[in-house]
Design a protein around this motif. Structure first.
Motif, short mmCIF file in Angstrom:
data_model
loop_
_atom_site.label_atom_id
_atom_site.label_comp_id
_atom_site.label_asym_id
_atom_site.label_seq_id
_atom_site.Cartn_x
_atom_site.Cartn_y
_atom_site.Cartn_z
N THR A 1 0.83 -1.21 0.00
CA THR A 1 0.00 0.00 0.00
C THR A 1 0.86 1.26 0.00
N LEU A 2 1.92 1.23 0.81
CA LEU A 2 2.82 2.39 0.87
C LEU A 2 3.54 2.58 -0.47
N LEU A 3 3.95 1.47 -1.08
CA LEU A 3 4.61 1.58 -2.38
C LEU A 3 3.67 2.16 -3.43
N ASP A 4 2.42 1.70 -3.39
CA ASP A 4 1.45 2.21 -4.35
C ASP A 4 1.23 3.70 -4.15
N ALA A 5 1.26 4.14 -2.89
CA ALA A 5 1.04 5.56 -2.60
C ALA A 5 2.16 6.43 -3.15
N THR A 6 3.37 5.87 -3.25
CA THR A 6 4.49 6.66 -3.75
C THR A 6 4.34 6.96 -5.24
N SER A 7 3.46 6.22 -5.93
CA SER A 7 3.27 6.44 -7.37
C SER A 7 2.71 7.82 -7.66
N THR A 8 2.05 8.43 -6.67
CA THR A 8 1.51 9.77 -6.88
C THR A 8 2.62 10.79 -7.08
N GLY A 9 3.83 10.46 -6.63
CA GLY A 9 4.96 11.36 -6.79
C GLY A 9 5.69 11.16 -8.10
N GLY A 10 5.18 10.26 -8.93
CA GLY A 10 5.80 10.02 -10.22
C GLY A 10 6.64 8.76 -10.23
N ALA A 11 7.10 8.39 -11.43
CA ALA A 11 7.86 7.15 -11.61
C ALA A 11 9.16 7.16 -10.82
N ALA A 12 9.82 8.30 -10.74
CA ALA A 12 11.10 8.37 -10.02
C ALA A 12 10.90 8.10 -8.54
N ALA A 13 9.84 8.68 -7.95
CA ALA A 13 9.57 8.48 -6.53
C ALA A 13 9.25 7.01 -6.26
N ARG A 14 8.48 6.39 -7.14
CA ARG A 14 8.14 4.97 -6.98
C ARG A 14 9.40 4.11 -7.06
N GLU A 15 10.27 4.40 -8.00
CA GLU A 15 11.50 3.62 -8.15
C GLU A 15 12.39 3.74 -6.93
N ARG A 16 12.50 4.96 -6.38
CA ARG A 16 13.32 5.15 -5.18
C ARG A 16 12.74 4.38 -3.99
N ALA A 17 11.42 4.38 -3.86
CA ALA A 17 10.77 3.66 -2.76
C ALA A 17 11.01 2.16 -2.88
N GLU A 18 10.88 1.63 -4.10
CA GLU A 18 11.12 0.20 -4.30
C GLU A 18 12.57 -0.16 -4.01
N GLN A 19 13.50 0.72 -4.41
CA GLN A 19 14.91 0.47 -4.14
C GLN A 19 15.18 0.47 -2.64
N LEU A 20 14.51 1.38 -1.92
CA LEU A 20 14.67 1.43 -0.46
C LEU A 20 14.21 0.12 0.17
N VAL A 21 13.06 -0.40 -0.27
CA VAL A 21 12.56 -1.66 0.27
C VAL A 21 13.54 -2.79 -0.03
N ARG A 22 14.08 -2.81 -1.26
CA ARG A 22 15.04 -3.87 -1.62
C ARG A 22 16.28 -3.80 -0.75
N GLU A 23 16.77 -2.59 -0.50
CA GLU A 23 17.97 -2.43 0.32
C GLU A 23 17.73 -2.93 1.74
N VAL A 24 16.58 -2.57 2.30
CA VAL A 24 16.27 -3.01 3.67
C VAL A 24 16.11 -4.53 3.73
N VAL A 25 15.39 -5.09 2.75
CA VAL A 25 15.20 -6.54 2.72
C VAL A 25 16.55 -7.26 2.57
N ASP A 26 17.40 -6.76 1.69
CA ASP A 26 18.72 -7.38 1.50
C ASP A 26 19.57 -7.28 2.76
N LEU A 27 19.47 -6.13 3.46
CA LEU A 27 20.24 -5.95 4.69
C LEU A 27 19.83 -6.97 5.74
N TYR A 28 18.52 -7.08 5.96
CA TYR A 28 18.06 -8.05 6.96
C TYR A 28 18.30 -9.47 6.50
N GLY A 29 18.26 -9.71 5.19
CA GLY A 29 18.56 -11.04 4.69
C GLY A 29 20.00 -11.43 4.96
N ALA A 30 20.92 -10.48 4.79
CA ALA A 30 22.33 -10.75 5.07
C ALA A 30 22.52 -11.05 6.55
#
Length: 307
Positions: free
Chosen positions: A23-52
């Motif tokens: 839901t939060l990721l979908d909400a970032t789409s209102t800020g445009g494609a760049a905002a959505r991409e940055r949000a998705e990258q943030l989630v990936r970084e956090v997931v990868d960190l905890y995965g490590a």
């Protein structure tokens, strides 16, 4: 249990985490494609960190002499789901599916049934149901729902469940990969939903109670140490079972449920089978301990209904 409300709150919180993230990721789409991409990258970084971090924890535990420590960790659904997401679960799919079936086997036995793991081919699990549940449509649907839920939680890589009958016919149940994106696994398929029902545990042996769960009136009863749940509907007189009571059979054995209106009798220990007319049977509802919390899978439509 004194800590049950907090336990329920904690389960609800983590089970719905994936939906909240989406839901939060979908909400970032209102800020445009760049905002959505940055949000998705943030989630990936956090997931990868905890995965490590989890990978190091698993490696450290595996190096210890206490070989049972890792098994105790993966017995926790939250820990197991995170390990699965990161490809760190120590058990292969055959072990996980087998353990999942062992967890629901006592419930299957209460319906006079059992399930056998025949094989796992690719992303398909092949199962065979056995016992008296094969002759009762409501019971079969109930058991399939319980088995499907257990397998989905333990092996999200499974895409379908093939039910093989002794006459070699089979049916395939689609099984979505619910944990692949950290989505909640709280909802089973088929229009049903799991609801925590800790109050049912307070029923005394021989007691029958009515409960409103998910917009459906459920009749629950306790026979010895076991709890059973059915839709509040008598198939003999098409009325409510409100006021029904358990009665001991004259020849001994398990008590039976008697409709207060038409006096029809049902075997609540064995999937609600009708004792006066084989064509009549109660609609059982899955009642299982899920992560230590007593829960009901309430269907949107009667389990014995046909389209």
């Amino acid at each position: 249990m004194a800590d049950r409300p907090e336990e329920l709150a904690g389960e609800a919180q983590w089970r719905s985490a994936g939906d909240r993230i989406q839901t939060l990721l979908d909400a970032t789409s209102t800020g445009g494609a760049a905002a959505r991409e940055r949000a998705e990258q943030l989630v990936r970084e956090v997931v990868d960190l905890y995965g490590a971090g989890l990978a190091r924890v698993v490696s450290t535990i595996a190096d210890q002499t206490d070989s049972g420590m890792l098994d105790r960790l993966v017995a926790d659904d939250l820990v197991a789901s995170l390990l699965l997401v990161h490809g760190l679960h120590p058990h292969d799919v055959h072990r996980r599916v087998g353990d999942a079936l062992d967890q629901v086997r006592p419930y299957l036995g209460s319906h006079g049934g059992d399930v056998h793991l025949l094989d796992i081919v690719g992303e398909t699990v092949r199962l065979e149901f056995a016992g008296s549940c094969q002759s009762c449509p409501s019971s079969a649907v109930t058991l399939e729902l319980a088995v499907e839920d257990a397998i989905r939680a333990a092996a999200p890589e499974i895409s379908s469940i093939e039910l093989v009958t002794p006459d070699t016919t089979s049916a395939v149940i689609p099984a979505d990969s619910l944990l692949a994106q950290l989505h909640s696994r709280g909802q089973p398929s088929g229009g049903a939903a799991w609801h925590p029902v800790p109050d049912l545990a307070d029923l005394a042996p021989g007691e029958v109670g009515g409960f409103a769960v998910g917009g459906v009136v459920v009749l629950a009863c306790r026979v010895g140490d076991e709890l059973y749940a059915y839709r509040d509907h008598c198939p003999a007189c098409d009325g409510s079972l409100a006021g029904a009571a358990l009665h001991r059979r004259l020849a001994g054995g398990d008590p039976v449920l008697r409709c207060p209106r038409c006096r029809a009798h049902f075997d609540v220990v064995h999937a609600g089978a009708g004792l006066d007319d084989d064509a009549h049977h109660l609609d059982p509802i899955p009642l299982l301990l899920r992560d230590g919390v007593l829960s009901l899978a309430v269907p949107a439509e009667p389990m014995g209904a046909s389209a």
